[in-house]
Design a protein around this motif. Structure first.
Motif, PDB file in Angstrom:
ATOM      1  N   ARG A 149     -64.320 -15.068 -29.976  1.00 33.46           N
ATOM      2  CA  ARG A 149     -64.986 -13.895 -30.563  1.00 33.46           C
ATOM      3  C   ARG A 149     -66.480 -13.883 -30.254  1.00 33.46           C
ATOM      4  O   ARG A 149     -67.043 -12.823 -29.960  1.00 33.46           O
ATOM      5  CB  ARG A 149     -64.764 -13.891 -32.074  1.00 33.46           C
ATOM      6  N   TRP A 150     -67.131 -15.035 -30.328  1.00 35.58           N
ATOM      7  CA  TRP A 150     -68.583 -15.093 -30.236  1.00 35.58           C
ATOM      8  C   TRP A 150     -69.030 -15.629 -28.880  1.00 35.58           C
ATOM      9  O   TRP A 150     -68.409 -16.516 -28.304  1.00 35.58           O
ATOM     10  CB  TRP A 150     -69.156 -16.013 -31.313  1.00 35.58           C
ATOM     11  N   ASP A 168     -71.370 -10.853 -31.062  1.00 33.75           N
ATOM     12  CA  ASP A 168     -70.084 -10.717 -31.732  1.00 33.75           C
ATOM     13  C   ASP A 168     -69.268  -9.663 -30.997  1.00 33.75           C
ATOM     14  O   ASP A 168     -69.576  -8.466 -31.062  1.00 33.75           O
ATOM     15  CB  ASP A 168     -70.310 -10.317 -33.193  1.00 33.75           C
TER      16      ASP A 168
END
Length: 798
Positions: A149-150, A168
Motif C-alpha cells: 500500500r505504501w 499512500d
C-alpha cells in the motif's frame, strides 16, 4: 563475451538465479553452474534495469523497442514480452516491484516518481523531486510496505537536506514524515510492517585540518528506525533482565511456531521461484508524531550504502570511514553487514563488496565485488567462492544494428538531459536524420564515435564529449624515462640536463638523482642493459618497453667505453609531474629573486582534487609573503572553485599579543596582501570560473589571455550499452544580474599579455614578468600594513 559489461542485476525470490543486464540484453544465470538463458536478445533494441518480481513469475525491465524507454514485462521462464507504458520521451531507471507483484514503481530523468498498476493497467503519479545531479538518479531508491500500500522515498528540500516521504496508494496522498532538519535517506520498510529504517545524517564529530584552521564533519550517518504506529515499541527499547524466562508451555508454543515457520520456508524454495501466497496483514501508519518516534540504532555512525530489511535484521553496506583510506579510484567497496534486532549485535556477512540485492524470499543476497557476482546466505562470514558463471555470457553481435541503437541513445540523452529544453535552438530531429543517415557508411566503432562527436557538436556547448565503446585497442609498449634531456655530441648522447625538483619534494624525482647514483650532467649515456645506444635513433628508443623497470645504464664522462661505469636505476613511466614541479619551482624562484622574497607564487593545475591539494600545499608553503601571484594557466577545471576563493580571500580579523615570540595574526592561514592572477586560453571549465570568482571578489587584476569559455557543466547521464558514452551538458552559469556569462566568451584579462613563443624559447615568460611588475606596483600602492602592537594598558585601581 559480454561479462565485462554487466551494468545492472537482480536476484530471484528464492535466490537460485540472478537476472543480469549486459550489453543491452537480459540474461538469467543460475547461482550454481547450469544453463544461462538470454531472455531478450533482439538486435538493435536495448533492455535495461531488470528486476525480478517477488512472485518469481515475471521480470520487469526498460526496453526501447518502441523508440523510447518504456516499462516492459517478460515471463521469467521465457515468452512474449509486453510493453506496459507509453510515456514517450524520457529516460527511466530501475523498476521497484511491490511485494504482491502487482505494482512497479520507477523514476525518470526529470525526477517524476510513478508506479504502474498491473490490475488497472494504469500509470499513477506519486511525486516529483529536484534532480540536482542526474548521475545520482541511478541510485534513487523506493521501498514498498509489506501490504503493497505504501511507498517510502526521499526528496531533496530547499535547504539541500533530504526528507523521507510516504505515499499512500489507497488515498493518493503523500506525507513528508521527517522535517529535513537532518538529512534522511534510503528508507526501507521492514517485512513485518512495524518499522521504517533509514539513514540519518546527524553525528557531528569534527576532523581538523593539519594545514589550516578548518574542519569537516564526516562519518555523520546513523542507522535509524521509526515505529510505524504509536503502540509499536522501539526496536531498541529497554529490556527487563527477566525477559525470556518463559514457562515450559510457552517454550513448547514457540517450538511449534518455529517448526511451522521452517515448513513454510521450505515450501518457498521451489525450483520455479514461485512464492506461496500468505495472508498479509495491513500496514497502518500513524503519520502524527512520526518523527518523534525515531530511534538511533546502536551501530557506530559512519558511511553507509544500500539498506535492506528482512525479518529481525537490517542489512547495509558499511564503507570505510572518511580519512581511513585513500580515495578509491574505482567503485568504492565496503562490508555487507546486518544489525540483528533481537540480539542487538552487528555482524558482517561478507567483506569488500560494492553492492548487493536482496532476494524477495528474504534468505539470499546477490553481492557484487568488482566484476564478480555471487549469491550468498544472510549469515556471518560468507565467502565469494561460488561466483556466478558470467564468463559464459556470450552473444552474437550485429554491429550495424548495435551502432544504430547507440546512435539513438546518444541522440535521446542529449534531448532528455540537456540543460536547455530547446537545445540551443537546434533542430534536433533534423540532426538525427542528417547524421543518422551516415551510419550506413560506418565500418568501425571509431566511425560511430566520429558521427556522435559531429552530432553533439551541433549543440555548440562545452563539455559535450564522446568516447570509449567497443573499439579495438592496439597493444602499447611504454618506454622508460630518466627525467633528463640529451644532446648528440661527439658521436654519443650526452646528458645535458637532469630535471630537478625542490629538495623537499619526494613525490617524484629523476632516477639519476637517487642516492648513490653516480651520474652527473655532462656524462654520456652509452648503453642500456648492455646494448649500445644507436645514435641513428632517439635516445628514448633504447628504453622501449622498459617503463618502471630496473635497468643497467652504462655511462662515462667521455664518449667512449674506456673507463665507463654501470649504474642500476628504476625508470619512470611518465615525466609530466616531474617537469611540472620543476617548472613551478623555476617560476617561484624567479619571483622570489625579482621581488626580494616579498611575493609568493601558487600554481593551480586544475580545480579538481589535484588543484585543491596544490592550493593548500603551496598557499601554506608561501605564508608570510607580502603578496601573491596565483597562476592558473592551463587549468583543466574540475570542481566549482568557491572554496579556492574563500582561502585566497580570507581576511585578517585581528592580532594576538603574546609576551614572548611574535604576535599572531588571525586567522593564521591568511594572506591579506595584493594578489594578481595569470590566465590563458588553455584554462577552462573550473579554470574559467576561478578567475571570474577572483575578479568578482576584488582580489586583483587578471593578466594574460582570455580563458577557454566552457561553463555548461556535466552531472552524469546514462552510458551506452557497449561501454562507450557521451556527456550531456546539464547546468549552465548565469550572473547575479540574470545574464548568461562565460560560456562561449571566456574570462577576459584586465591586462592582456600574449605568450610570445620566441621569448618563451629563450627562457623568458612575458606573462609572468608582467605579473611581477604589476604585483610590485600594487605593493607600493596598496600594501597590507600590519599594525604595531599598542602600548600596554595601566589597569591599576580599576
Amino acid at each position: 563475451n559480454v561479462s565485462e559489461l554487466i551494468t545492472n542485476y537482480d536476484v530471484s525470490p528464492s535466490g537460485k538465479r540472478a537476472v543480469l543486464e549486459a550489453r543491452g540484453d537480459v540474461y538469467t544465470v543460475p547461482a550454481e553452474h547450469g544453463f544461462t538463458r538470454n531472455l531478450t536478445r533482439t538486435s538493435g533494441v536495448a533492455e535495461r534495469f531488470p528486476a525480478w518480481s517477488p512472485d518469481g513469475e515475471q521480470i520487469a525491465f526498460l526496453s526501447d523497442r518502441s523508440g523510447e524507454y518504456e516499462l516492459t514485462l517478460k515471463p521469467a521462464k521465457g515468452g512474449e514480452e509486453k510493453t506496459l507504458t507509453s510515456l514517450g520521451p524520457g529516460f527511466r531507471y530501475r523498476p521497484w516491484w511491490s511485494p504482491d507483484s502487482q505494482k512497479i514503481a520507477f523514476v525518470d530523468q526529470a525526477m517524476h516518481i510513478r508506479y504502474y498498476d498491473l490490475k488497472t493497467s494504469k500509470v499513477e503519479e506519486v511525486d516529483r523531486g529536484k534532480a540536482l545531479f542526474q548521475g545520482a538518479l541511478q541510485q534513487f531508491t523506493v521501498s514498498w510496505s509489506a501490504d503493497s500500500r505504501w511507498l517510502a522515498y526521499d526528496l531533496t528540500l530547499d535547504n539541500l537536506k533530504n526528507a523521507i516521504f510516504l505515499f499512500d496508494t489507497a488515498t493518493g496522498e503523500h506525507h513528508q514524515v521527517t522535517s529535513g532538519y537532518y538529512s534522511a535517506t534510503s528508507a526501507v520498510f521492514d517485512p513485518v510492517g512495524d518499522y521504517l529504517f533509514f539513514l540519518w545524517d546527524r553525528a557531528l564529530t569534527p576532523s581538523y585540518s593539519d594545514f589550516q584552521s578548518s574542519w569537516i564533519y564526516a562519518n555523520s550517518t546513523y542507522l535509524a528506525a521509526v515505529s510505524l504506529r504509536a503502540d509499536v515499541p522501539s526496536p531498541v527499547a529497554p529490556r527487563n533482565d527477566s525477559e525470556g524466562e518463559d514457562s515450559e508451555d510457552d517454550d513448547a508454543e514457540e517450538d511449534d511456531a518455529e517448526d511451522e515457520q521452517q515448513d513454510t520456508k521450505k515450501g518457498n524454495k521451489g525450483d520455479d521461484d514461485q512464492q506461496d501466497d500468505k495472508a498479509v496483514e495491513p500496514v497502518d501508519i500513524d503519520i502524527d508524531g512520526f518523527e518523534g518516534r525515531i530511534q538511533l540504532l546502536p551501530p557506530t555512525p559512519g558511511n553507509f550504502g544500500r539498506l535492506a530489511a528482512v525479518e529481525g535484521k537490517l542489512l547495509y553496506l558499511r564503507f570505510p570511514r572518511t580519512g581511513a583510506q585513500a580515495r578509491p579510484l574505482g567503485p568504492r567497496s565496503g562490508s555487507l553487514d546486518y544489525f540483528d534486532l533481537e540480539e542487538r549485535e552487528e555482524e558482517t556477512v561478507i567483506d569488500e563488496v560494492n553492492d548487493f540485492r536482496l532476494a524477495a524470499g528474504g534468505e539470499k543476497i546477490l553481492v557484487r565485488r568488482r566484476r564478480q557476482l555471487a549469491i550468498v546466505d544472510i549469515a556471518p562470514d560468507q565467502k565469494l567462492d561460488k561466483e556466478l558463471a558470467t564468463s559464459e555470457l556470450e552473444t552474437l553481435l550485429d554491429p550495424a544494428a548495435e551502432w544504430r541503437q547507440i546512435f539513438n541513445d546518444a541522440w535521446r540523452f542529449e534531448r532528455d538531459y540537456f540543460y536547455d529544453p530547446n537545445l540551443h535552438g537546434v533542430d534536433w530531429p533534423e540532426m538525427r536524420r542528417r547524421y543518422g543517415s551516415l551510419l550506413e557508411q560506418a565500418v568501425t566503432r571509431w566511425d560511430v564515435n566520429f558521427l556522435l562527436g559531429e552530432l553533439i557538436g551541433e549543440l555548440n556547448a562545452s563539455h559535450a564529449y564522446r568516447g570509449g565503446g567497443d573499439q579495438q585497442q592496439e597493444a602499447r609498449r611504454q618506454g622508460g624515462l630518466l627525467g633528463a634531456d640529451y644532446s648528440l655530441e661527439n658521436g654519443a648522447y650526452r646528458i645535458v640536463d637532469i630535471v630537478d625538483v625542490p629538495a623537499w619534494e619526494t613525490e617524484v624525482r629523476s632516477p639519476l638523482r637517487m642516492p648513490g647514483i653516480n651520474v652527473d650532467e655532462g656524462d654520456y649515456l652509452l648503453a642500456v642493459n648492455g646494448i649500445p645506444i644507436d645514435t641513428a635513433k632517439d635516445p628514448w628508443a633504447a628504453f622501449d618497453g622498459l617503463a618502471e623497470q630496473t635497468v643497467m645504464l652504462t655511462v662515462n664522462d667521455r664518449p667512449t667505453s674506456d673507463g665507463a661505469r654501470e649504474v642500476l636505476v628504476e625508470t619512470l613511466s611518465d615525466e609530466s609531474r616531474l617537469r611540472n614541479l620543476a617548472w613551478i619551482e623555476a617560476n617561484r624562484r624567479r619571483i622570489d629573486e625579482a621581488t626580494g622574497g616579498r611575493v609568493g607564487y601558487i600554481y593551480l593545475p586544475s580545480t579538481g582534487l589535484d588543484g585543491q591539494s596544490e592550493l593548500v600545499r603551496q598557499f601554506t608553503g608561501e605564508l608570510g609573503r607580502e603578496a601573491l601571484i596565483v597562476d592558473e594557466r592551463f587549468n583543466s577545471g574540475g570542481q566549482i572553485p568557491d572554496r579556492f576563493i574563500e582561502l585566497l580571500n580570507r581576511p585578517v580579523t585581528n592580532y594576538w599579543a603574546v609576551r614572548d615570540g611574535t604576535d599572531w595574526q588571525w586567522p593564521q592561514y591568511s594572506n591579506p596582501g595584493p594578489k594578481v592572477m595569470l590566465i590563458n586560453g588553455w584554462s577552462g571549465s573550473g579554470g574559467d570560473l576561478l578567475p571570474h570568482y577572483f575578479k568578482s571578489a576584488g582580489l586583483g587584476p587578471l593578466i594574460g589571455e582570455t580563458t577557454w569559455g566552457g561553463l555548461i557543466g556535466i552531472s552524469g547521464n546514462p552510458g551506452l550499452i557497449d561501454g562507450g558514452g557521451v556527456t550531456v551538458p546539464t547546468f549552465a552559469v548565469y550572473s547575479r544580474e540574470g545574464e548568461w556569462i562565460i560560456e562561449g566568451k571566456g574570462v577576459k584579462p584586465d591586462i592582456e599579455v600574449i605568450a610570445d613563443p620566441s621569448a618563451l624559447a629563450k627562457g623568458v615568460d612575458p606573462q609572468l614578468e608582467r605579473a611581477i611588475k604589476e604585483v610590485m606596483r600594487l605593493l607600493e600602492k596598496t600594501p597590507h600594513v600590519r599594525p604595531a602592537r599598542p602600548a600596554y594598558e595601566d589597569r591599576s585601581g580599576v
